[in-house]
Design a protein around this motif. Structure first.
Motif, PDB file in Angstrom:
ATOM      1  N   TYR A   1      14.531   5.012   2.478  1.00 35.79           N
ATOM      2  CA  TYR A   1      14.855   6.268   3.158  1.00 35.79           C
ATOM      3  C   TYR A   1      15.547   7.251   2.202  1.00 35.79           C
ATOM      4  CZ  TYR A   1      13.722   4.026   7.614  1.00 35.79           C
ATOM      5  OH  TYR A   1      13.072   3.397   8.653  1.00 35.79           O
ATOM      6  N   LYS A   2      16.353   6.728   1.290  1.00 38.16           N
ATOM      7  CA  LYS A   2      16.979   7.607   0.297  1.00 38.16           C
ATOM      8  C   LYS A   2      15.915   8.272  -0.591  1.00 38.16           C
ATOM      9  CE  LYS A   2      21.524   5.398  -0.130  1.00 38.16           C
ATOM     10  NZ  LYS A   2      22.427   4.648  -1.053  1.00 38.16           N
ATOM     11  N   ASN A   3      14.921   7.473  -0.992  1.00 39.53           N
ATOM     12  CA  ASN A   3      13.836   8.033  -1.804  1.00 39.53           C
ATOM     13  C   ASN A   3      13.060   9.099  -1.027  1.00 39.53           C
ATOM     14  OD1 ASN A   3      14.327   6.493  -4.104  1.00 39.53           O
ATOM     15  ND2 ASN A   3      13.085   4.782  -3.358  1.00 39.53           N
ATOM     16  N   ALA A   4      12.890   8.850   0.273  1.00 40.42           N
ATOM     17  CA  ALA A   4      12.191   9.832   1.094  1.00 40.42           C
ATOM     18  C   ALA A   4      12.966  11.145   1.158  1.00 40.42           C
ATOM     19  CB  ALA A   4      11.962   9.273   2.502  1.00 40.42           C
ATOM     20  N   LEU A   5      14.291  11.036   1.320  1.00 40.43           N
ATOM     21  CA  LEU A   5      15.116  12.247   1.408  1.00 40.43           C
ATOM     22  C   LEU A   5      15.192  12.987   0.074  1.00 40.43           C
ATOM     23  CD1 LEU A   5      18.064  11.037   3.681  1.00 40.43           C
ATOM     24  CD2 LEU A   5      16.279  12.703   4.240  1.00 40.43           C
ATOM     25  N   ARG A   6      15.044  12.277  -1.030  1.00 40.62           N
ATOM     26  CA  ARG A   6      15.019  12.953  -2.329  1.00 40.62           C
ATOM     27  C   ARG A   6      13.820  13.890  -2.444  1.00 40.62           C
ATOM     28  NH1 ARG A   6      16.522   7.537  -4.160  1.00 40.62           N
ATOM     29  NH2 ARG A   6      18.742   7.557  -4.721  1.00 40.62           N
ATOM     30  N   ASN A   7      12.754  13.536  -1.746  1.00 41.63           N
ATOM     31  CA  ASN A   7      11.553  14.372  -1.789  1.00 41.63           C
ATOM     32  C   ASN A   7      11.508  15.387  -0.659  1.00 41.63           C
ATOM     33  OD1 ASN A   7       9.527  13.206  -3.969  1.00 41.63           O
ATOM     34  ND2 ASN A   7      10.519  11.441  -3.022  1.00 41.63           N
ATOM     35  N   ASN A   8      12.309  15.148   0.397  1.00 40.62           N
ATOM     36  CA  ASN A   8      12.397  16.118   1.491  1.00 40.62           C
ATOM     37  C   ASN A   8      13.770  15.981   2.165  1.00 40.62           C
ATOM     38  OD1 ASN A   8      12.022  17.954   3.527  1.00 40.62           O
ATOM     39  ND2 ASN A   8      10.477  16.764   4.627  1.00 40.62           N
ATOM     40  N   PRO A   9      14.792  16.630   1.596  1.00 34.04           N
ATOM     41  CA  PRO A   9      16.161  16.482   2.109  1.00 34.04           C
ATOM     42  C   PRO A   9      16.360  17.035   3.512  1.00 34.04           C
ATOM     43  CG  PRO A   9      16.134  17.431  -0.105  1.00 34.04           C
ATOM     44  CD  PRO A   9      14.736  17.485   0.411  1.00 34.04           C
TER      45      PRO A   9
ATOM     46  N   ARG B   1       0.823  -1.215   0.000  1.00 37.81           N
ATOM     47  CA  ARG B   1       0.000   0.000   0.000  1.00 37.81           C
ATOM     48  C   ARG B   1       0.859   1.268   0.000  1.00 37.81           C
ATOM     49  NH1 ARG B   1      -4.961  -0.950  -2.001  1.00 37.81           N
ATOM     50  NH2 ARG B   1      -5.833  -2.846  -1.073  1.00 37.81           N
ATOM     51  N   TYR B   2       2.035   1.216   0.655  1.00 36.35           N
ATOM     52  CA  TYR B   2       2.926   2.382   0.621  1.00 36.35           C
ATOM     53  C   TYR B   2       3.444   2.614  -0.796  1.00 36.35           C
ATOM     54  CZ  TYR B   2       3.114   2.784   5.727  1.00 36.35           C
ATOM     55  OH  TYR B   2       2.791   2.977   7.043  1.00 36.35           O
ATOM     56  N   VAL B   3       3.724   1.522  -1.508  1.00 40.30           N
ATOM     57  CA  VAL B   3       4.165   1.655  -2.902  1.00 40.30           C
ATOM     58  C   VAL B   3       3.076   2.314  -3.740  1.00 40.30           C
ATOM     59  CG1 VAL B   3       4.764   0.355  -4.983  1.00 40.30           C
ATOM     60  CG2 VAL B   3       5.742  -0.310  -2.789  1.00 40.30           C
ATOM     61  N   GLU B   4       1.818   1.886  -3.549  1.00 46.14           N
ATOM     62  CA  GLU B   4       0.702   2.478  -4.293  1.00 46.14           C
ATOM     63  C   GLU B   4       0.524   3.960  -3.941  1.00 46.14           C
ATOM     64  OE1 GLU B   4      -2.728   0.160  -3.430  1.00 46.14           O
ATOM     65  OE2 GLU B   4      -2.006  -1.619  -4.494  1.00 46.14           O
ATOM     66  N   ALA B   5       0.668   4.262  -2.656  1.00 48.14           N
ATOM     67  CA  ALA B   5       0.504   5.656  -2.225  1.00 48.14           C
ATOM     68  C   ALA B   5       1.579   6.545  -2.837  1.00 48.14           C
ATOM     69  CB  ALA B   5       0.539   5.737  -0.705  1.00 48.14           C
ATOM     70  N   ALA B   6       2.827   6.031  -2.895  1.00 49.53           N
ATOM     71  CA  ALA B   6       3.924   6.817  -3.463  1.00 49.53           C
ATOM     72  C   ALA B   6       3.707   7.062  -4.957  1.00 49.53           C
ATOM     73  CB  ALA B   6       5.247   6.106  -3.230  1.00 49.53           C
ATOM     74  N   LYS B   7       3.124   6.078  -5.642  1.00 45.53           N
ATOM     75  CA  LYS B   7       2.899   6.218  -7.081  1.00 45.53           C
ATOM     76  C   LYS B   7       1.793   7.230  -7.387  1.00 45.53           C
ATOM     77  CE  LYS B   7       4.478   1.641  -8.565  1.00 45.53           C
ATOM     78  NZ  LYS B   7       4.056   0.336  -9.163  1.00 45.53           N
ATOM     79  N   THR B   8       0.744   7.235  -6.591  1.00 41.70           N
ATOM     80  CA  THR B   8      -0.400   8.122  -6.864  1.00 41.70           C
ATOM     81  C   THR B   8      -0.277   9.486  -6.191  1.00 41.70           C
ATOM     82  OG1 THR B   8      -1.582   7.099  -4.999  1.00 41.70           O
ATOM     83  CG2 THR B   8      -1.989   6.193  -7.183  1.00 41.70           C
ATOM     84  N   ALA B   9       0.714   9.647  -5.315  1.00 41.75           N
ATOM     85  CA  ALA B   9       0.884  10.942  -4.633  1.00 41.75           C
ATOM     86  C   ALA B   9       1.230  12.020  -5.651  1.00 41.75           C
ATOM     87  CB  ALA B   9       1.975  10.833  -3.568  1.00 41.75           C
ATOM     88  N   THR B  10       0.686  13.186  -5.452  1.00 38.52           N
ATOM     89  CA  THR B  10       0.888  14.289  -6.398  1.00 38.52           C
ATOM     90  C   THR B  10       1.858  15.345  -5.880  1.00 38.52           C
ATOM     91  OG1 THR B  10      -1.064  15.395  -5.472  1.00 38.52           O
ATOM     92  CG2 THR B  10      -1.393  13.984  -7.412  1.00 38.52           C
ATOM     93  N   THR B  11       2.235  15.273  -4.615  1.00 37.50           N
ATOM     94  CA  THR B  11       3.156  16.252  -4.046  1.00 37.50           C
ATOM     95  C   THR B  11       4.375  15.536  -3.466  1.00 37.50           C
ATOM     96  OG1 THR B  11       2.151  16.206  -1.828  1.00 37.50           O
ATOM     97  CG2 THR B  11       1.210  17.731  -3.455  1.00 37.50           C
ATOM     98  N   LYS B  12       5.481  16.269  -3.341  1.00 35.06           N
ATOM     99  CA  LYS B  12       6.686  15.701  -2.762  1.00 35.06           C
ATOM    100  C   LYS B  12       6.497  15.369  -1.283  1.00 35.06           C
ATOM    101  CE  LYS B  12      10.308  17.487  -5.769  1.00 35.06           C
ATOM    102  NZ  LYS B  12      11.616  18.185  -5.805  1.00 35.06           N
ATOM    103  N   LYS B  13       5.676  16.156  -0.622  1.00 33.07           N
ATOM    104  CA  LYS B  13       5.410  15.911   0.792  1.00 33.07           C
ATOM    105  C   LYS B  13       4.744  14.550   0.999  1.00 33.07           C
ATOM    106  CE  LYS B  13       3.084  17.922   4.819  1.00 33.07           C
ATOM    107  NZ  LYS B  13       2.236  19.036   5.302  1.00 33.07           N
ATOM    108  N   GLU B  14       3.758  14.241   0.141  1.00 37.14           N
ATOM    109  CA  GLU B  14       3.066  12.952   0.249  1.00 37.14           C
ATOM    110  C   GLU B  14       4.013  11.794  -0.091  1.00 37.14           C
ATOM    111  OE1 GLU B  14      -0.181  13.451  -2.407  1.00 37.14           O
ATOM    112  OE2 GLU B  14      -1.463  14.467  -0.936  1.00 37.14           O
ATOM    113  N   LYS B  15       4.834  11.972  -1.134  1.00 41.96           N
ATOM    114  CA  LYS B  15       5.780  10.934  -1.530  1.00 41.96           C
ATOM    115  C   LYS B  15       6.806  10.675  -0.421  1.00 41.96           C
ATOM    116  CE  LYS B  15       5.562  11.673  -6.544  1.00 41.96           C
ATOM    117  NZ  LYS B  15       5.148  10.304  -6.903  1.00 41.96           N
ATOM    118  N   HIS B  16       7.270  11.754   0.205  1.00 41.70           N
ATOM    119  CA  HIS B  16       8.254  11.625   1.280  1.00 41.70           C
ATOM    120  C   HIS B  16       7.707  10.779   2.429  1.00 41.70           C
ATOM    121  CE1 HIS B  16       9.467  13.187   5.326  1.00 41.70           C
ATOM    122  NE2 HIS B  16      10.630  12.744   4.886  1.00 41.70           N
ATOM    123  N   LYS B  17       6.485  11.038   2.828  1.00 39.57           N
ATOM    124  CA  LYS B  17       5.892  10.296   3.947  1.00 39.57           C
ATOM    125  C   LYS B  17       5.681   8.827   3.582  1.00 39.57           C
ATOM    126  CE  LYS B  17       3.548  14.241   6.066  1.00 39.57           C
ATOM    127  NZ  LYS B  17       2.255  14.838   6.452  1.00 39.57           N
TER     128      LYS B  17
END
Length: 292
Positions: free
Chosen positions: A125-133, A87-103
């Motif tokens: 965690y690296k992917n998360a930091l790419r969206n919110n360093p 479900r986290y993978v699905e959420a990251a794919k459909t998220a429209t903002t960097k904030k949502e992708k980071h979480k």
């Protein structure tokens, strides 16, 4: 003709307005399902009912990441880590903002940490930091994941090394037993040869003594000759002293046994140190999941 164009334009505007109205209603209905899921989960702790509400929201509005993210969090809190990760993978794919992708990526990393999949956690965690360093919690979790991955890799290498050491130890032990057995066989053969030489020496002594008695008899047949014969007889058959064979010192360790003992002591000391390090690492926990 002009009136027809106006009519068609008004019709198109009406359709567009109707579609937007329907879309807004769908989003609102999906949001209600999400709110219901959050409420029953927080107040009653009713996971099955909350799961149903989140699924309704996803079915109603598949392109919305909120319902997928909240359902993933519910799975995570009930230790259903595989479902949570999906479900986290699905959420990251459909998220429209960097904030949502980071979480989504941050909490995915937490899921991998719980499963001890440290390599996957590092990437999340690296992917998360790419969206919110600038997020310190994600940076902390990334450092912890790297440390645990290094420790896991060292333990895997150490396990293979211990197996090789045990195999070498067994081979050395077999070789020592074989050498010891060969040494005992050689000693037995040597003792047998000494006994044979001993008997041969005894026979020669007897033969020499007998010849001397005959000579004494011929040269001096008087009492003095008898006395000499008596003296010679007393020394007759006296065997030479048996040569003593070197005996193995009991309790003395061979150099190989000393080496094996030192290796065993080092292995025990390393195991104790690993346990101490594991306790230290266990005390460091990942930061809690992020909510939307």
């Amino acid at each position: 003709m002009r009136n027809l164009l106006i009519i068609l334009l008004c019709f198109q505007v009406g359709i567009t307005f109707s579609q937007e109205e329907d879309r807004a209603e769908i989003i609102a209905e999906a949001d209600r399902y999400v709110a219901n899921g959050n409420e029953v989960l927080q107040k009653d702790g009713n996971f099955p009912k909350a799961e149903g509400e989140y699924r309704k929201a996803i079915s109603k509005n598949p392109i919305d990441a909120v319902a997928k993210y909240n359902l993933a969090n519910a799975y995570y809190n009930t230790e259903k880590y595989d479902e949570a990760n999906n479900r986290y993978v699905e959420a990251a794919k459909t998220a429209t903002t960097k904030k949502e992708k980071h979480k989504a990526f941050h909490n995915q990393g937490n899921t991998f940490m719980e499963q001890k999949k440290y390599k996957e956690a590092v990437e999340a965690y690296k992917n998360a930091l790419r969206n919110n360093p600038k997020d310190d919690e994600t940076r902390y979790n990334l450092a912890l994941a790297k440390k645990m991955l290094e420790k896991q890799q060292n333990e895997d290498k150490g396990g293979d090394g211990d197996k090789d050491k045990d195999q070498n130890k067994d081979d050395n032990k077999d070789k020592e037993n074989k050498d010891k057995k060969d040494g005992e066989n050689k000693e037995d053969k040597k003792e047998g040869g000494d006994e044979k030489d001993q008997k041969g020496d005894e026979g020669e002594d007897k033969k020499d003594e007998k010849g001397k008695d005959e000579e004494d008899k011929q040269d001096d047949p008087n009492e003095d000759g008898k006395e000499k014969k008596k003296d010679n007889k007393e020394g007759e058959g006296k065997p030479e002293e048996k040569k003593q064979q070197p005996q193995q010192v009991q309790g003395q360790l061979s150099p190989q046994q000393v080496k094996s003992l030192l290796e065993a002591m080092n292995n025990e000391e390393r195991k104790v140190q690993d346990k101490i390090n594991a306790k230290k690492a266990k005390g460091a926990k990942t930061k809690t999941e992020k909510d939307w």
